[in-house]
Every structure is written in C-alpha cells, then in structure tokens.
Scaffold this motif. Structure first.
Motif, PDB file in Angstrom:
ATOM      1  N   PHE A 144       0.857  -1.180   0.000  1.00 26.25           N
ATOM      2  CA  PHE A 144       0.000   0.000   0.000  1.00 26.25           C
ATOM      3  C   PHE A 144       0.895   1.233   0.000  1.00 26.25           C
ATOM      4  CE2 PHE A 144      -2.850   3.023   2.469  1.00 26.25           C
ATOM      5  CZ  PHE A 144      -3.648   3.315   1.370  1.00 26.25           C
ATOM      6  N   CYS A 145       0.547   2.199  -0.837  1.00 24.09           N
ATOM      7  CA  CYS A 145       1.367   3.402  -0.997  1.00 24.09           C
ATOM      8  C   CYS A 145       0.500   4.654  -0.955  1.00 24.09           C
ATOM      9  CB  CYS A 145       2.080   3.401  -2.355  1.00 24.09           C
ATOM     10  SG  CYS A 145       3.189   2.008  -2.666  1.00 24.09           S
ATOM     11  N   THR A 146       1.137   5.762  -0.622  1.00 24.85           N
ATOM     12  CA  THR A 146       0.529   7.068  -0.816  1.00 24.85           C
ATOM     13  C   THR A 146       1.581   8.032  -1.336  1.00 24.85           C
ATOM     14  OG1 THR A 146      -0.925   8.752   0.155  1.00 24.85           O
ATOM     15  CG2 THR A 146       0.939   8.048   1.491  1.00 24.85           C
ATOM     16  N   ALA A 147       1.128   9.077  -2.006  1.00 25.50           N
ATOM     17  CA  ALA A 147       2.000  10.143  -2.475  1.00 25.50           C
ATOM     18  C   ALA A 147       1.173  11.415  -2.590  1.00 25.50           C
ATOM     19  CB  ALA A 147       2.621   9.797  -3.829  1.00 25.50           C
ATOM     20  N   HIS A 148       1.832  12.540  -2.394  1.00 25.92           N
ATOM     21  CA  HIS A 148       1.213  13.848  -2.591  1.00 25.92           C
ATOM     22  C   HIS A 148       2.120  14.598  -3.547  1.00 25.92           C
ATOM     23  CE1 HIS A 148      -0.153  17.965  -0.767  1.00 25.92           C
ATOM     24  NE2 HIS A 148      -0.755  17.702  -1.922  1.00 25.92           N
ATOM     25  N   LEU A 149       1.684  14.743  -4.790  1.00 26.22           N
ATOM     26  CA  LEU A 149       2.544  15.274  -5.841  1.00 26.22           C
ATOM     27  C   LEU A 149       2.475  16.792  -5.923  1.00 26.22           C
ATOM     28  CD1 LEU A 149       2.422  12.224  -6.462  1.00 26.22           C
ATOM     29  CD2 LEU A 149       2.570  12.808  -8.868  1.00 26.22           C
ATOM     30  N   THR A 150       3.432  17.364  -6.627  1.00 29.13           N
ATOM     31  CA  THR A 150       3.574  18.806  -6.723  1.00 29.13           C
ATOM     32  C   THR A 150       2.440  19.462  -7.509  1.00 29.13           C
ATOM     33  OG1 THR A 150       5.085  20.600  -7.357  1.00 29.13           O
ATOM     34  CG2 THR A 150       4.975  18.704  -8.840  1.00 29.13           C
ATOM     35  N   TYR A 151       2.213  20.735  -7.176  1.00 31.40           N
ATOM     36  CA  TYR A 151       1.309  21.568  -7.971  1.00 31.40           C
ATOM     37  C   TYR A 151       2.089  22.459  -8.934  1.00 31.40           C
ATOM     38  CZ  TYR A 151       2.757  24.996  -4.493  1.00 31.40           C
ATOM     39  OH  TYR A 151       3.508  25.798  -3.675  1.00 31.40           O
ATOM     40  N   VAL A 152       3.421  22.393  -8.901  1.00 25.85           N
ATOM     41  CA  VAL A 152       4.259  23.206  -9.791  1.00 25.85           C
ATOM     42  C   VAL A 152       4.277  22.540 -11.166  1.00 25.85           C
ATOM     43  CG1 VAL A 152       6.519  24.231 -10.168  1.00 25.85           C
ATOM     44  CG2 VAL A 152       5.662  23.926  -7.822  1.00 25.85           C
ATOM     45  N   ASP A 153       3.650  23.181 -12.130  1.00 25.49           N
ATOM     46  CA  ASP A 153       3.382  22.514 -13.406  1.00 25.49           C
ATOM     47  C   ASP A 153       4.635  22.012 -14.107  1.00 25.49           C
ATOM     48  OD1 ASP A 153       1.241  21.822 -15.374  1.00 25.49           O
ATOM     49  OD2 ASP A 153       2.482  23.066 -16.682  1.00 25.49           O
ATOM     50  N   ALA A 154       5.720  22.751 -14.029  1.00 23.55           N
ATOM     51  CA  ALA A 154       6.940  22.367 -14.737  1.00 23.55           C
ATOM     52  C   ALA A 154       7.528  21.060 -14.232  1.00 23.55           C
ATOM     53  CB  ALA A 154       7.982  23.476 -14.623  1.00 23.55           C
ATOM     54  N   TYR A 155       7.141  20.642 -13.025  1.00 26.20           N
ATOM     55  CA  TYR A 155       7.713  19.427 -12.429  1.00 26.20           C
ATOM     56  C   TYR A 155       6.693  18.297 -12.296  1.00 26.20           C
ATOM     57  CZ  TYR A 155      11.581  22.534 -11.361  1.00 26.20           C
ATOM     58  OH  TYR A 155      12.617  23.420 -11.461  1.00 26.20           O
ATOM     59  N   ARG A 156       5.460  18.542 -12.730  1.00 25.44           N
ATOM     60  CA  ARG A 156       4.430  17.511 -12.594  1.00 25.44           C
ATOM     61  C   ARG A 156       4.814  16.232 -13.333  1.00 25.44           C
ATOM     62  NH1 ARG A 156      -0.305  21.600 -12.887  1.00 25.44           N
ATOM     63  NH2 ARG A 156      -1.294  21.398 -10.843  1.00 25.44           N
ATOM     64  N   ALA A 157       5.234  16.363 -14.581  1.00 26.88           N
ATOM     65  CA  ALA A 157       5.532  15.181 -15.390  1.00 26.88           C
ATOM     66  C   ALA A 157       6.643  14.357 -14.759  1.00 26.88           C
ATOM     67  CB  ALA A 157       5.912  15.592 -16.815  1.00 26.88           C
ATOM     68  N   ALA A 158       7.678  15.008 -14.254  1.00 27.56           N
ATOM     69  CA  ALA A 158       8.804  14.280 -13.660  1.00 27.56           C
ATOM     70  C   ALA A 158       8.354  13.479 -12.445  1.00 27.56           C
ATOM     71  CB  ALA A 158       9.909  15.259 -13.276  1.00 27.56           C
ATOM     72  N   GLN A 159       7.507  14.073 -11.618  1.00 28.36           N
ATOM     73  CA  GLN A 159       7.060  13.345 -10.426  1.00 28.36           C
ATOM     74  C   GLN A 159       6.075  12.236 -10.783  1.00 28.36           C
ATOM     75  OE1 GLN A 159       5.865  15.811  -7.129  1.00 28.36           O
ATOM     76  NE2 GLN A 159       7.846  16.843  -7.034  1.00 28.36           N
ATOM     77  N   LEU A 160       5.156  12.514 -11.703  1.00 28.46           N
ATOM     78  CA  LEU A 160       4.236  11.462 -12.146  1.00 28.46           C
ATOM     79  C   LEU A 160       5.004  10.280 -12.732  1.00 28.46           C
ATOM     80  CD1 LEU A 160       1.495  13.673 -13.819  1.00 28.46           C
ATOM     81  CD2 LEU A 160       1.104  12.114 -11.894  1.00 28.46           C
ATOM     82  N   ASN A 161       6.005  10.566 -13.535  1.00 31.88           N
ATOM     83  CA  ASN A 161       6.793   9.503 -14.153  1.00 31.88           C
ATOM     84  C   ASN A 161       7.576   8.714 -13.113  1.00 31.88           C
ATOM     85  OD1 ASN A 161       5.861  10.286 -16.666  1.00 31.88           O
ATOM     86  ND2 ASN A 161       7.675  11.482 -17.177  1.00 31.88           N
ATOM     87  N   ALA A 162       8.079   9.395 -12.088  1.00 35.79           N
ATOM     88  CA  ALA A 162       8.836   8.709 -11.038  1.00 35.79           C
ATOM     89  C   ALA A 162       7.942   7.762 -10.244  1.00 35.79           C
ATOM     90  CB  ALA A 162       9.477   9.739 -10.107  1.00 35.79           C
ATOM     91  N   VAL A 163       6.729   8.217  -9.928  1.00 34.23           N
ATOM     92  CA  VAL A 163       5.788   7.353  -9.206  1.00 34.23           C
ATOM     93  C   VAL A 163       5.421   6.141 -10.055  1.00 34.23           C
ATOM     94  CG1 VAL A 163       3.445   7.198  -8.273  1.00 34.23           C
ATOM     95  CG2 VAL A 163       4.884   9.184  -7.734  1.00 34.23           C
ATOM     96  N   LEU A 164       5.096   6.374 -11.323  1.00 34.11           N
ATOM     97  CA  LEU A 164       4.720   5.268 -12.203  1.00 34.11           C
ATOM     98  C   LEU A 164       5.872   4.277 -12.364  1.00 34.11           C
ATOM     99  CD1 LEU A 164       2.626   3.977 -14.054  1.00 34.11           C
ATOM    100  CD2 LEU A 164       3.427   5.467 -15.901  1.00 34.11           C
ATOM    101  N   ALA A 165       7.082   4.770 -12.489  1.00 34.20           N
ATOM    102  CA  ALA A 165       8.238   3.878 -12.622  1.00 34.20           C
ATOM    103  C   ALA A 165       8.394   2.992 -11.390  1.00 34.20           C
ATOM    104  CB  ALA A 165       9.503   4.692 -12.856  1.00 34.20           C
ATOM    105  N   ARG A 166       8.163   3.567 -10.211  1.00 31.00           N
ATOM    106  CA  ARG A 166       8.257   2.765  -8.990  1.00 31.00           C
ATOM    107  C   ARG A 166       7.143   1.723  -8.934  1.00 31.00           C
ATOM    108  NH1 ARG A 166      11.934   1.402  -5.120  1.00 31.00           N
ATOM    109  NH2 ARG A 166      12.836   3.466  -5.562  1.00 31.00           N
ATOM    110  N   LEU A 167       5.930   2.108  -9.320  1.00 27.62           N
ATOM    111  CA  LEU A 167       4.829   1.137  -9.350  1.00 27.62           C
ATOM    112  C   LEU A 167       5.135  -0.014 -10.290  1.00 27.62           C
ATOM    113  CD1 LEU A 167       1.746   3.556  -9.483  1.00 27.62           C
ATOM    114  CD2 LEU A 167       2.585   2.281  -7.491  1.00 27.62           C
ATOM    115  N   GLU A 168       5.669   0.306 -11.462  1.00 26.70           N
ATOM    116  CA  GLU A 168       5.981  -0.734 -12.440  1.00 26.70           C
ATOM    117  C   GLU A 168       7.152  -1.599 -11.984  1.00 26.70           C
ATOM    118  OE1 GLU A 168       4.185  -1.275 -15.920  1.00 26.70           O
ATOM    119  OE2 GLU A 168       3.127  -0.956 -14.031  1.00 26.70           O
ATOM    120  N   ALA A 169       8.091  -1.032 -11.233  1.00 23.28           N
ATOM    121  CA  ALA A 169       9.190  -1.827 -10.682  1.00 23.28           C
ATOM    122  C   ALA A 169       8.661  -2.821  -9.647  1.00 23.28           C
ATOM    123  CB  ALA A 169      10.238  -0.911 -10.056  1.00 23.28           C
ATOM    124  N   TYR A 170       7.730  -2.371  -8.803  1.00 20.36           N
ATOM    125  CA  TYR A 170       7.087  -3.301  -7.871  1.00 20.36           C
ATOM    126  C   TYR A 170       6.386  -4.426  -8.630  1.00 20.36           C
ATOM    127  CZ  TYR A 170       7.631  -0.146  -3.796  1.00 20.36           C
ATOM    128  OH  TYR A 170       8.111   0.629  -2.778  1.00 20.36           O
TER     129      TYR A 170
END
Length: 292
Positions: A144-170
């Motif tokens: 079970f995981c939780t995350a609270h991602l940024t509201y800074v638009d320029a960094y949204r994609a990087a954080q979304l991609n990092a979370v997805l990469a970790r989910l796919e690694a699991y």
C-alpha cells in the motif's frame, strides 16, 4: 457502479477497502488534534470497514493522535504495527504544523512490514515530495502506498513519471500495489494517459496507454472515466463540469479480480474554527477492489 477489469482472475483474490484523505492538517486545521478532524477521520475509517487508510498534508502530532484514536476504536489487528509516516517538511521554527514535522501517512488494519520512503524529483519548493509504501507483514507482495505530488506545473511530469516507474518496478517484482493520494492534476489530464488503462476510453477520459484503473473510473452515473469531484465544494471544472478530481486510488488492471468501485465522501463540517466547519478542502475517497 462497479465494473470488472479485463483479464483479471486469481484463486487468491481478496477484497480490500481503501480510504484516503488529504486533510489540510496545517492549512485549515492548524496542527490541531482536538478541533474535530482526527475524530472525523477515525469515525469514517472504522464505519467504512477500511482495510487501508492514507493521509496527505498531515502533521506528525495528528498522526500520533490518529494512531491513538484507531487503537481506541479497535481498528487494527495489531495495535503496535499498523502505521507509517514520511516527513516531507521537517520540523523547524516558522514551518508548518507549529514547527512540528509535516508529511504523509499510511495505516493498515493488518500488520505492516518495513516502509520505503521514496524521494520524488525536486520541484524547487521547500517541501520535498515523497512516496510512502509498505507491504503487509504476512503478505509481503501486497503493498500500500501514498503520495502527494507537486502543484508546480513544470515538475508535474517528472514526479508522475517517477511514481509510475516505482509502481511498475514493484509489479516487475511480482507485487500487487494500491496507491492512493493527491496527484494535484485533473483525472483526465494527458499526463495521466500513461497511468490509465487503454480500456478506459470514454468522452471524459481517452487516449490512455497505461495499465491502471482509478477505482472511480467505472461509475456510469458520475462522469464515466473521470469520476466524482474530490475537492470539498463543487466547482465547474472537469469534463462534465461537476468538479475537480485530483485525488485518486490506482490499481494495476491485471491485479484486479472482478468488480471494483470508488466514491468520494461528503466532507465533514464538524471542525471547530474552520470556514463552514469544513474539516478539509478535499473530500475523502473510498474504494473497494478485489485484489489478486
């Protein structure tokens, strides 16, 4: 309304109820443990029979109060090993929570194993966004995981991609993962196309290429493919004009066995000192899914 995910079946399937809330522990509740927010959260978690619960924007003293409240309510099977916290803004003078630690938390009715605290790409802000995950002690391949991602638009994609990469690694390691959190982006955003399963293809959410279902994406009565608003009061945003959905519960499609469903809960109005008594500017989410 619940739909079955495609290609999902397992002899070891088990139903789980997931509960999530961004509680605005500092912004609206000012680090209070007695204004009604903690009490409302404990009441909702226990009344809904949640298997897992998660929180964003939580002060550490509120986390401690939730541990006590859930213990007193008899919710955890093991009252010594059911909660984990990650600090995103360390305690300091002039910081949030009256100088206490600030962050995110997960709770499980069944005992938890060791937590992973994953730092997400920096967004230039003082708060360091993080992803918090822990497996069940008795079922180490169920996380079970939780995350609270940024509201800074320029960094949204990087954080979304990092979370997805970790989910796919699991997933590559054979794990079944549930993640709940405030993604700070509308559910129909193109940046989430890599999350949502291609089976989610409605006028409200299309162009998806991923492998995940958000547990409210199958409700035919509430903006199908997008879901119900997750902010505390309605606004005209979203493809159906029914409100913003930025809080979500995702599960990979090949780990869903049978029907799943999601809803947002009417916000409590019992928090003393807050405008209109609202306990948060977000609604709590509730989802039910049979996990393989």
């Amino acid at each position: 309304m619940a739909l079955a995910a495609p290609g999902a079946a397992s002899a070891t399937a088990e139903s789980s109820t997931i509960w999530h809330w961004n509680v605005a522990g500092n912004t609206l509740n000012h680090a209070s443990t007695t204004n009604g927010m903690v009490r409302a959260a404990v009441s909702s978690i226990t009344a809904r029979g949640a298997s897992f619960a998660s929180f964003n924007e939580l002060c550490e003293n509120q986390y401690d109060a939730l541990i006590s409240g859930l213990r007193d309510a008899g919710w955890p099977a093991d009252d010594a090993n059911f909660a984990r916290f990650v600090v995103t803004y360390p305690a300091r003078s002039g910081g949030p929570c009256g100088g206490r630690d600030f962050g995110n938390a997960i709770f499980s009715r069944q005992p938890l194993g060791a937590a992973e605290r994953i730092t997400l790409p920096d967004d230039g802000m003082t708060e360091q966004r993080k992803m918090l995950c822990a497996p069940l002690k008795a079922r180490p391949h169920l996380r079970f995981c939780t995350a609270h991602l940024t509201y800074v638009d320029a960094y949204r994609a990087a954080q979304l991609n990092a979370v997805l990469a970790r989910l796919e690694a699991y997933h590559a390691d054979g794990d079944t993962v549930v993640i709940a959190g405030d993604f700070n982006i509308q559910a129909d955003a193109a940046r989430l196309n890599g999350y949502y399963s291609s089976a989610v293809n409605t006028p409200n959410n299309r162009g998806n290429t991923g492998h995940y279902h958000e547990l409210d994406d199958a409700d035919q009565n509430n903006c199908p493919g997008y879901g119900e608003l997750s902010v505390s009061t309605p606004d005209p945003r979203g493809p159906c004009g029914t409100g913003s959905k930025i809080d979500m519960i995702f599960v990979r499609e090949d780990r869903i066995a049978g029907p799943y469903s999601g809803d947002t809960l009417a916000p409590p109005t019992s928090c003393a000192g807050n405008p209109d008594g609202l306990c948060s500017d977000h609604r709590a989410l509730i989802g039910t899914v049979t996990l393989s």
